[in-house]
Design an enzyme around this catalytic site. Structure first.
Site, PDB file in Angstrom:
ATOM      1  N   GLY A 194     -28.985 -34.889   0.799  1.00 11.13           N
ATOM      2  CA  GLY A 194     -28.450 -36.154   1.714  1.00 11.13           C
ATOM      3  C   GLY A 194     -29.555 -37.567   1.755  1.00 11.13           C
ATOM      4  N   CYS A 195     -28.810 -38.215   2.991  1.00 11.29           N
ATOM      5  CA  CYS A 195     -29.412 -39.597   2.781  1.00 11.29           C
ATOM      6  C   CYS A 195     -30.925 -39.385   2.512  1.00 11.29           C
ATOM      7  CB  CYS A 195     -29.596 -40.430   4.405  1.00 11.29           C
ATOM      8  SG  CYS A 195     -30.284 -41.767   4.394  1.00 11.29           S
TER       9      CYS A 195
END
Length: 220
Positions: free
Chosen positions: A51-52
């Site tokens: 993810g981020c």
């Protein structure tokens, strides 16, 4: 019947999309021999996409034995990727962190535990509110021993959850450093709404689950 075929088509597209635009260039990355990064001053490096990268960077920097985590891009076929290009989902890359760690204090196996323990392991092509192949989960291995560790833990988790685990397993090839403004983003921008609503809760949830892996309060 038409409804069933529509659902089947969507499911197939969703499944295929998890492989991040599988094309000859991407398949070459997946099939390549891994590149092993040598120790530097006794410190090893590991690479994870989850993810981020703002979130993942902060999680790993809370772990004892980790000197630093650095945001960047890996897993794709595009040279010199940028944040803007990565966000199109067309580079093959995912937002990735480079973990610089002391193997005498924390093992690669434990870093994989951190990886699975700090995400939703069944979410395909993203984490939380972030969606797209650039946010997909990838664990990179540098040798056969690391690959076996990853595969064993992934299989064990799949059995425990009785669900497919989304993380892809890639041979490490190259890590591309992200732009300066992404580095240490959570620490430098605690007032950012995304940091407050997504990154900090994710970090705190991880800390509550793995207190034994955390640095002492005197460590930074």
């Amino acid at each position: 019947m038409i409804k069933f075929l529509s659902i089947l088509t969507i499911s197939l597209l969703f499944s295929c999309h998890n492989q991040a635009q599988v094309n000859p260039k991407q398949q070459a990355v997946i099939n390549a021999n891994p590149v092993e990064v040598p120790l530097q001053d006794g410190k090893a490096r590991a690479y994870f996409a989850s993810g981020c990268f703002w979130c993942v960077e902060a999680v790993y920097e809370s772990v004892k034995g980790v000197d630093e985590s650095i945001s960047g891009y890996a897993g794709g076929f595009t040279e010199n990727p940028t944040y803007a290009a990565s966000n199109t989902g067309k580079t093959g890359h995912a937002e990735t962190v480079e973990i610089i760690y002391d193997p005498e204090l924390v093992s690669f196996s434990e870093l994989v535990d951190v990886y699975f323990g700090s995400q939703n392991p069944t979410q395909v092509n993203g984490q939380g509110p972030d969606h797209g192949s650039q946010y997909r989960s990838i664990i990179f291995y540098q040798n056969e021993a690391q690959k076996q560790i990853i595969e064993q833990k992934k299989a064990s988790l799949a059995k425990k959850l009785d669900a497919p685990i989304a993380a892809e397993v890639y041979p490490f090839q190259k890590f591309w450093l992200a732009e300066d403004y992404h580095q240490n983003y959570e620490r430098l921008h605690p007032e950012n709404p995304y940091i407050q609503k997504v990154s900090i809760p994710r970090l705190q949830k991880f800390k509550s689950k793995f207190p034994a892996l955390l640095k002492d309060k005197t460590q930074h």
